[in-house]
Design an enzyme around this catalytic site. Structure first.
Site, PDB file in Angstrom:
ATOM      1  N   MET A 133       0.078  11.597   0.999  1.00 58.66           N
ATOM      2  CA  MET A 133      -1.324  11.426   0.681  1.00 58.66           C
ATOM      3  C   MET A 133      -2.176  12.554   1.199  1.00 58.66           C
ATOM      4  O   MET A 133      -3.181  12.332   1.849  1.00 58.66           O
ATOM      5  CB  MET A 133      -1.795  10.108   1.273  1.00 58.66           C
ATOM      6  CG  MET A 133      -1.912   9.105   0.168  1.00 58.66           C
ATOM      7  SD  MET A 133      -2.787   7.705   0.654  1.00 58.66           S
ATOM      8  CE  MET A 133      -1.531   6.843   1.502  1.00 58.66           C
TER       9      MET A 133
ATOM     10  N   SER B 201      -1.430   3.873  -6.911  1.00 59.80           N
ATOM     11  CA  SER B 201      -0.804   5.200  -6.960  1.00 59.80           C
ATOM     12  C   SER B 201      -1.040   5.927  -5.652  1.00 59.80           C
ATOM     13  O   SER B 201      -1.976   5.613  -4.922  1.00 59.80           O
ATOM     14  CB  SER B 201      -1.436   6.026  -8.082  1.00 59.80           C
ATOM     15  OG  SER B 201      -2.736   6.442  -7.709  1.00 59.80           O
ATOM     16  N   ASP B 202      -0.199   6.906  -5.384  1.00 61.07           N
ATOM     17  CA  ASP B 202      -0.516   7.799  -4.279  1.00 61.07           C
ATOM     18  C   ASP B 202      -1.725   8.636  -4.740  1.00 61.07           C
ATOM     19  O   ASP B 202      -2.062   8.695  -5.922  1.00 61.07           O
ATOM     20  CB  ASP B 202       0.692   8.682  -3.927  1.00 61.07           C
ATOM     21  CG  ASP B 202       0.642   9.158  -2.483  1.00 61.07           C
ATOM     22  OD1 ASP B 202      -0.463   9.199  -1.911  1.00 61.07           O
ATOM     23  OD2 ASP B 202       1.694   9.495  -1.921  1.00 61.07           O
ATOM     24  N   CYS B 203      -2.377   9.284  -3.780  1.00 58.70           N
ATOM     25  CA  CYS B 203      -3.618  10.000  -4.073  1.00 58.70           C
ATOM     26  C   CYS B 203      -3.301  11.483  -4.280  1.00 58.70           C
ATOM     27  O   CYS B 203      -2.900  12.109  -3.337  1.00 58.70           O
ATOM     28  CB  CYS B 203      -4.588   9.904  -2.899  1.00 58.70           C
ATOM     29  SG  CYS B 203      -4.711   8.229  -2.203  1.00 58.70           S
TER      30      CYS B 203
END
Ligand SMILES: *[C@@H]1O[C@H](CO)[C@@H](O)[C@H](O)[C@H]1NC(C)=O
Ligand SMILES: *[C@@H]1O[C@H](CO)[C@@H](O)[C@H](O)[C@H]1NC(C)=O
Ligand SMILES: *[C@@H]1O[C@H](CO)[C@@H](O)[C@H](O)[C@H]1NC(C)=O
Ligand SMILES: *[C@@H]1O[C@H](CO)[C@@H](O)[C@H](O)[C@H]1NC(C)=O
Ligand SMILES: *[C@@H]1O[C@H](CO)[C@@H](O)[C@H](O)[C@H]1NC(C)=O
Ligand SMILES: *[C@@H]1O[C@H](CO)[C@@H](O)[C@H](O)[C@H]1NC(C)=O
Ligand SMILES: *[C@@H]1O[C@H](CO)[C@@H](O)[C@H](O)[C@H]1NC(C)=O
Length: 811
Positions: free
Chosen positions: A1, A325-327
């Site tokens: 992240m 979701s991942d960022c």
């Protein structure tokens, strides 16, 4: 992240321009939407508050979603049905903008609590942050250290303490209610930069850690899953998130980064290793969220794969919550991976259709409306995502409040009790690797002066690693040790990278004079971190030279203390007889120095065990980090990975750890046979045996075909006796060894562990109940989960005690 972080740096400035930039990108924008941010200042911090609605010029009674006597399903539907398409789209990013005209405030979904409340994440007033009102929160040891305790109750207790501080911070307007922790990727390769965030290399241990920590964070006493009638309405203390799904364990290795990496994995490894902890997190932990990762898996971005998201997490495992979701995964998909040459709307549609409910980022909020009007995705897909999201907020009391937690405040943050728990966790996680001539523990009677040298001797921030907040305070190693005796401190190296030898001489001078010497060395975030994998397993720079030179001149015994997450090849120190002790302290959290000192001076008898294999440095020259298979690849000369598949020599093996006392095991009872009687609808399955061995007539049976009752249990007790001269704790580890000569089997697999405290001269009986279906599953190369017939073995700890169990399959 981390991808997002560059964006974060200017995001506060950007905020005021967001609306104009939306026009520029031609996004349907309803100018009647105004964003409500009133909860931050609202005493009760709940949405459904009559006076709050009145202030907005609304009558709460007009809003069915606020009617507490209706079930969540009705309320959530009412809330969603009131929104226009563009209003809906504005709610499915990590920053959900709310809808003022219906009384829905803004909400920030992104906060972090990996080992304490962190201020990593979205930098707005709705996420977690520290200031003069909340200056810090308890910073527990990093997860790899806590994992080394092998104490399930401790893992849960830390989750409980963290969620109490989280609730207190929420009440003070300093945190959200949804935390994207823990990180449960398996450490497949010793070079991985994020090992510190994880519980290590064993999927079973990782899954156990995950489910305990998640339960600690989420569960409200009295409404745990076993009492709940409807798991979709079960109250939550805070919401946790298991990440990063899946096969994610390459950050940046020799230019291969996680945004571009395509993990080529077999279904066998997926089932056996990469998905296992996530399955346990969802099924045993009942986690409310799973985060998908940046990487592709066999060509498909993890966040765009409907089989992995909708199929597995929501379908097979029955997630009660949302998938995030991942960022900024959608941006990665679009711009780094150039997946299907998508337009932003295509990428958003693929995410929604795959079952990705929430986008950490602004693609969903900016493009989901267009994706629907362009006919790329159904509006009902957005409704489904919103349903998953609002159920979680309902369960958190975001709408109705949580009377149970509303009294929590400043006294609960950095409480003495929590700081003590952080210290206990560090003590329990410390692993004693060498104790020649039983030199440890030192005594302050004999050691009047102690030289403490090395780049970590005065460690502060390094002890809390990453995803940390601001700790309540730090106890450094020199501070902790000075509580026991007089300390002479010399850094020896300016920093962990130790690029020159200019400070070694003063360290040697200190060692020459002192009664004993502690050298505190290791790694930090300059060596192993998010977006930074290691290239070798040795100590950086001149650290090795520092150790050797100091050891060669020291007057008293030398103790090496290592701060690191991944293993370090310290074979040279293991063999050096001047170095009497080696201690691995992981990254031990804000109270690390106190815990280290307690172990060195015997205030605590160490009982931690390595949650990772410590490989020799030569291992990393034998195979690239990017080769995903766990099993050896003979034609390429690649060795296997983790203790399950690597048969070569190590610096220290998985599960290793000494004590100041000695324990012996005896087997007090064991069930010797498991009988599986097949009916005519159940068939024998083949298993690959190595050439020349005799294959049983019915080699195996599919576990899904079996009724997995108690008759397939393997029950036994181990008696642990403390035969030394100190009270202490031991971790009883039970490994399963599959029948010999099965070609695709792991060497062994941990199937149970229990930590016990045993006083001098006492015995404790530790009971284990394993089940053939749950614990003896062998995933073959076609990804069937099989129970093999034949002679299975159970090995306790380092193998001095073991016993066979025959599995007989017959018609
Ligand atoms: C809330 O719902 C209940 C059950 O349907 C209903 O009896 C009650 O009138 C509702 N309250 C309001 C304020 O609408
Ligand atoms: C495990 O942790 C629990 C909870 O913190 C603690 O009470 C217990 O003493 C620990 N067990 C051992 C054997 O150290
Ligand atoms: C240890 O580090 C702290 C914080 O960086 C610093 O303030 C302190 O002076 C250091 N102690 C010594 C003895 O150098
Ligand atoms: C050596 O390291 C020290 C401490 O980091 C630094 O102050 C010094 O400038 C370095 N010397 C050289 C020659 O690079
Ligand atoms: C260890 O594994 C390698 C790779 O599969 C194999 O070639 C070797 O024979 C094994 N060695 C032992 C001692 O089992
Ligand atoms: C298992 O046996 C099949 C058939 O002989 C063979 O094709 C396959 O490569 C074997 N797989 C393994 C992992 O040994
Ligand atoms: C434990 O056992 C080892 C090896 O048998 C022995 O060298 C050592 O003295 C024992 N330690 C204690 C505390 O009994």
């Amino acid at each position: 992240m981390a991808k997002f972080i560059s964006f974060l740096l200017f995001s506060t400035i950007l905020c005021s321009f967001l609306i104009s930039s939306m026009y520029a990108r031609n996004i349907p924008y309803n100018s009647s939407i105004t964003y409500l941010n009133d909860l931050t200042y609202n005493q009760t911090r709940r949405v459904c508050d009559k006076s709050r609605f009145a202030k907005l010029g609304l009558d709460m009674n007009d809003f069915t979603y606020c009617n507490k006597s209706l079930p969540y399903v009705v309320r959530v539907k009412d809330l969603i049905d009131r929104m226009t398409l563009s209003e809906k789209a504005r709610q499915i990013g990590d920053t959900a903008y709310g809808v003022a005209r219906i009384g829905l405030p803004k909400y920030e979904w992104w906060s972090e609590a990996l080992h304490g409340i962190s201020n990593v994440g979205q930098s707005n007033s709705l996420a977690s942050f520290f200031d003069h009102i909340v200056p810090g929160a308890t910073s527990f040891p990093t997860v790899i250290t806590t994992a080394a305790s092998f104490n399930e109750s401790l893992w849960k207790a830390i989750g409980q303490a963290v969620s109490t501080e989280a609730r207190a911070m929420f009440n003070l307007g300093h945190a959200g209610l949804t935390f994207w922790s823990p990180n449960i990727n398996v450490v497949r390769d010793p070079r991985w930069g994020r090992a510190l965030e994880t519980p290590g290399e064993d999927p079973f241990v990782v899954g156990k850690y995950a489910s305990n920590y998640v339960r600690g964070l989420q569960d409200v006493e009295g409404t745990e899953t076993k009492y709940a009638t409807d798991l979709n309405s079960r109250p939550l203390k805070v919401a946790a998130c298991c990440k990063h799904y899946a096969a994610y364990d390459v950050d940046n290795w020799l230019g291969v980064d996680r945004y571009h990496f395509d993990a080529r994995v077999t279904e066998q490894d997926m089932m056996e290793t990469f998905l296992k902890p996530f399955e346990m997190c969802v099924k045993e932990g009942d986690v409310t969220s799973v985060m998908c990762s940046y990487n592709k898996i066999n060509g498909i971005p993890a966040c765009a794969d409907p089989k992995l998201l909708k199929g597995k997490i929501r379908g097979d495992w029955d997630l009660h919550g949302y998938i995030v979701s991942d960022c900024d995964s959608i941006d990665v998909m679009l711009n780094d991976q150039k997946w299907l040459r998508d337009s932003p709307e295509d990428a958003v549609a693929q995410g929604l259709k795959a079952g990705l409910d929430l986008d950490c980022g602004s693609y969903y909020t900016n493009y989901a409306g267009n994706a629907v009007t362009q006919g790329k995705v159904k509006e009902s897909e957005i409704d489904e995502s919103l349903t998953n999201l609002y159920f979680v907020l309902m369960r958190l009391g975001f709408f109705d409040g949580s009377p149970k937690f509303e009294k929590l405040g400043k006294e609960q943050i950095c409480s003495e009790e929590n700081i003590e728990l952080a210290t206990q966790a560090a003590r329990e996680g410390i692993v004693l690797l060498k104790n020649e001539d039983q030199v440890l523990p030192l005594t302050s009677k004999k050691v009047k002066t102690l030289a403490v040298v090395g780049p970590h001797a005065n460690a502060t921030k390094a002890m809390v690693g990453n995803y940390a907040g601001i700790p309540c305070k730090f106890i450094t190693p020199i501070h902790g040790l000075s509580l026991y005796t007089k300390v002479d401190y010399q850094a020896g190296c300016g920093e962990v990278l130790c690029k020159n030898e200019s400070l070694i001489f003063p360290a040697m001078r200190a060692a020459k004079k002192a009664d004993a010497t502690i050298i505190v060395v290791g790694l930090d975030l300059d060596v192993e971190a998010e977006s930074l994998d290691r290239e070798k397993l040795t100590l950086p720079g001149y650290q090795t030279q520092l150790i050797n030179q100091v050891a060669s001149v020291s007057k008293g015994p030398v103790i090496l203390v290592i701060l690191s997450a991944g293993g370090v090849d310290v074979t040279f120190a293991k063999k050096n007889h001047k170095i009497k002790g080696i201690i691995w302290a992981g990254y031990p959290g804000e109270e690390g120095g106190r815990a280290i000192a307690d172990v060195v001076f015997g205030g605590h008898n160490p009982g931690g065990k390595l949650p990772l294999t410590w490989f020799e440095n030569s291992y990393v020259d034998m195979l690239p980090m990017t080769s995903m298979p766990l099993r050896p690849i003979d034609n390429l000369g690649y060795p296997g990975r983790t203790y399950k598949f690597y048969n070569g020599s190590t610096v220290y093996p998985f599960g290793y750890g000494l004590s100041y006392t000695n324990f012996t095991y005896s087997l007090s009872s064991a069930h010797q046979q498991v009988h599986v009687k097949l009916n005519k609808f159940q068939h024998c399955r083949d298993l690959n045996y190595t050439a020349g061995t005799h294959m049983p007539s019915c080699p195996a049976v599919l576990i899904d075909d079996l009724e997995c009752g108690d008759d397939l249990n393997v029950e036994f007790s181990i008696e642990v006796e403390n035969i030394g001269n100190r009270d202490g704790s031991d971790v009883v580890m039970v490994y399963w060894v599959p029948p010999e000569d099965i070609a695709e089997a792991p060497l062994k697999q941990l199937v149970g562990f229990k930590k016990v405290f045993v006083k001098i001269g006492e015995k404790k009986k530790v009971d284990f109940v394993l089940n053939a279906c749950k614990n003896l599953g062998l995933v073959n190369y076609r990804a069937y989960n099989l129970l093999a017939s034949g002679g299975h073995n159970f090995v306790i700890g380092d193998g001095k005690v073991s016993f066979p169990v025959q599995v007989k399959i017959h018609h």
